[in-house]
Design an enzyme around this catalytic site. Structure first.
Site, PDB file in Angstrom:
ATOM      1  N   ASP A 204       6.549 -89.173 -48.647  1.00 17.98           N
ATOM      2  CA  ASP A 204       6.052 -88.204 -49.617  1.00 17.98           C
ATOM      3  C   ASP A 204       4.862 -88.821 -50.338  1.00 17.98           C
ATOM      4  O   ASP A 204       4.437 -89.932 -49.993  1.00 17.98           O
ATOM      5  CB  ASP A 204       7.156 -87.819 -50.626  1.00 17.98           C
ATOM      6  CG  ASP A 204       7.517 -88.962 -51.562  1.00 17.98           C
ATOM      7  OD1 ASP A 204       6.978 -90.086 -51.415  1.00 17.98           O
ATOM      8  OD2 ASP A 204       8.341 -88.745 -52.469  1.00 17.98           O
ATOM      9  N   ASP A 206       3.628 -89.609 -54.372  1.00 17.35           N
ATOM     10  CA  ASP A 206       4.142 -89.635 -55.746  1.00 17.35           C
ATOM     11  C   ASP A 206       2.996 -89.771 -56.745  1.00 17.35           C
ATOM     12  O   ASP A 206       2.146 -90.651 -56.603  1.00 17.35           O
ATOM     13  CB  ASP A 206       5.083 -90.844 -55.924  1.00 17.35           C
ATOM     14  CG  ASP A 206       6.169 -90.890 -54.867  1.00 17.35           C
ATOM     15  OD1 ASP A 206       7.136 -90.135 -54.992  1.00 17.35           O
ATOM     16  OD2 ASP A 206       6.048 -91.689 -53.908  1.00 17.35           O
ATOM     17  N   ASP A 290       5.906 -85.537 -55.147  1.00 15.55           N
ATOM     18  CA  ASP A 290       6.633 -85.683 -56.414  1.00 15.55           C
ATOM     19  C   ASP A 290       5.622 -85.816 -57.544  1.00 15.55           C
ATOM     20  O   ASP A 290       4.717 -86.650 -57.479  1.00 15.55           O
ATOM     21  CB  ASP A 290       7.500 -86.963 -56.407  1.00 15.55           C
ATOM     22  CG  ASP A 290       8.779 -86.792 -55.613  1.00 15.55           C
ATOM     23  OD1 ASP A 290       9.219 -85.641 -55.429  1.00 15.55           O
ATOM     24  OD2 ASP A 290       9.346 -87.818 -55.186  1.00 15.55           O
TER      25      ASP A 290
END
Ligand code: GTP
Ligand code: MN
Ligand code: MN
Length: 366
Positions: A204, A206, A290
């Site tokens: 992902d 962040d 995120d």
């Protein structure tokens, strides 16, 4: 390093936060094996075993050369009986029989596939396996109810299991920066997580968001999310409110390691560059992102806490508690002896409070 005969013995600190661990791993044959067993333990909710394997793998990642004989490991910390058995097997036979049988096992394969769905953890996967569900096909036809996250996870399964590149992370960084600029001028965006440690790919991306004027960041997340949504950048998002309570003498102590920032778990719709367009002619891909909003007064702690690695963070907190009688979170550092919060505006200051040599992000890859 000490020299004993022709075998070099290593001298390594027992806490990962005292070590410099770059991405240059000389023992990936061993750490891959131990990491797989750690993952398997975690997937089976055996957290103690998981941490033991993670610590052993992290120790080996910090060694300056490749281990070729068990005698080189004498006296090293973090290597339990079970990990040593696995290492010995790999050194002598090229592979670990336990790792091989785990990889072949029906349960491990199913746990990997099912927890590969965004929004599905070990407990849900276990419940589904007990209901005879081992793969996506069986899940789709099972009649199990999926929540919103799991539905999005299943829909974008392939994209979300494709590693995110640094170029994609940078492209998303520009979008996030544009979003915060549009809703509150002066806001700052910082890349955290694995990419801040110099990783070339991640599961992902962040980001931490703050504003130099304390309090201005309040309510920022819903505005950022609304902007991103209005521009069509979001395939999924779930925002959780900040529940971190301020008291007169400073932030209230968090009850657990879970932090209470305003955060958003999202799935971005990222338009591909010409080079990345595939035969399917899909011009975009789904990427997990995120977002976390932190007040500037806690920003140094947030940056430290969200840069990782997960084991490095765990070890920092263990060091703080066991060696310094302090409690470290992504919000604050509390000195239990002096009964007060220690304020910091940089990661360097936090390491100094903890009595640790400063370790830059690129050397936190434990
Ligand atoms: P990849 O994403 O796989 O490349 O690795 P990563 O190191 O970026 O992992 P991840 O995105 O899962 O987490 C990044 C950092 O954020 C790690 O240090 C985690 O410990 C931390 N983190 C993740 N979730 C939470 C959370 O709920 N609270 C806090 N305080 N930290 C978290
Ligand atoms: Mn990450
Ligand atoms: Mn993350």
């Amino acid at each position: 390093p000490q020299i004993s005969g022709s075998v070099a013995l290593f001298s390594v600190s027992s806490y990962a936060c005292q070590r410099r661990t770059t991405l240059d791993n000389h023992n990936s044959n061993l750490t891959d094996a131990l990491s797989l067993l750690a993952e398997n333990a975690e997937l089976n909710n055996e957290d103690g075993r998981g941490v033991a394997f993670r610590r052993a793998a992290a120790l080996l990642k910090a060694l300056p050369t490749q281990v070729i004989s068990m005698s080189q490991l004498r006296g090293l910390p973090c290597l339990g009986e079970h990990s040593l058995r696995v290492i010995k097997d790999v050194l002598e036979n090229g592979v670990s029989s336990e790792v091989e049988s785990t990889k072949q096992s029906k349960r491990y394969k199913a746990l990997k596939i099912l927890t590969g769905i965004f929004g599905v953890g070990a407990k849900t996967a276990d419940r589904w396996i007990r209901a005879g569900i081992y793969n996506l096909e069986q899940l789709r036809h099972s009649g199990q109810t999926l929540n919103r996250a799991q539905k999005a996870g299943l829909e974008h399964y392939d994209d979300l299991n494709e590693p995110v590149t640094k170029a994609e992370a940078d492209a998303i960084g520009e979008i996030v920066q544009k979003a915060v600029d549009s809703v509150l001028t002066g806001s700052q965006v910082a890349l955290s997580g694995g990419f801040r440690r110099g990783k070339l790919t991640g599961h992902d991306v962040d980001f931490l968001i703050t504003h130099p004027e304390e309090g201005k960041e309040v309510g920022l997340m819903p505005k950022v999310v609304a902007w991103l949504e209005s521009q069509g950048f979001l395939l999924y998002q779930k925002t959780t409110r900040n529940s971190y309570l301020e008291s007169k003498d400073g932030p209230a102590r968090p009850a657990s390691n879970m932090d209470r920032f305003e955060r958003c778990f999202s799935i971005f719709k990222l338009t591909k560059g010409k080079e990345q367009e595939t035969a399917s002619h899909k011009i975009w891909r789904a990427v997990r992102v995120d977002l976390v909003v932190s007040p500037i007064s806690q920003f140094a702690f947030a940056v430290l806490g969200w840069t990782g690695s997960k084991l490095f963070e765990r070890e920092l907190r263990r060091w703080a508690g066991h060696e310094k009688n302090m409690s470290l979170s992504s919000h604050a550092l509390f000195d239990n002896t002096q009964n007060k919060y220690l304020r910091a505006t940089s990661e360097e200051e936090i390491f100094a409070y903890l009595g640790l040599e400063y370790i830059p992000p690129s050397e936190r890859n434990a």
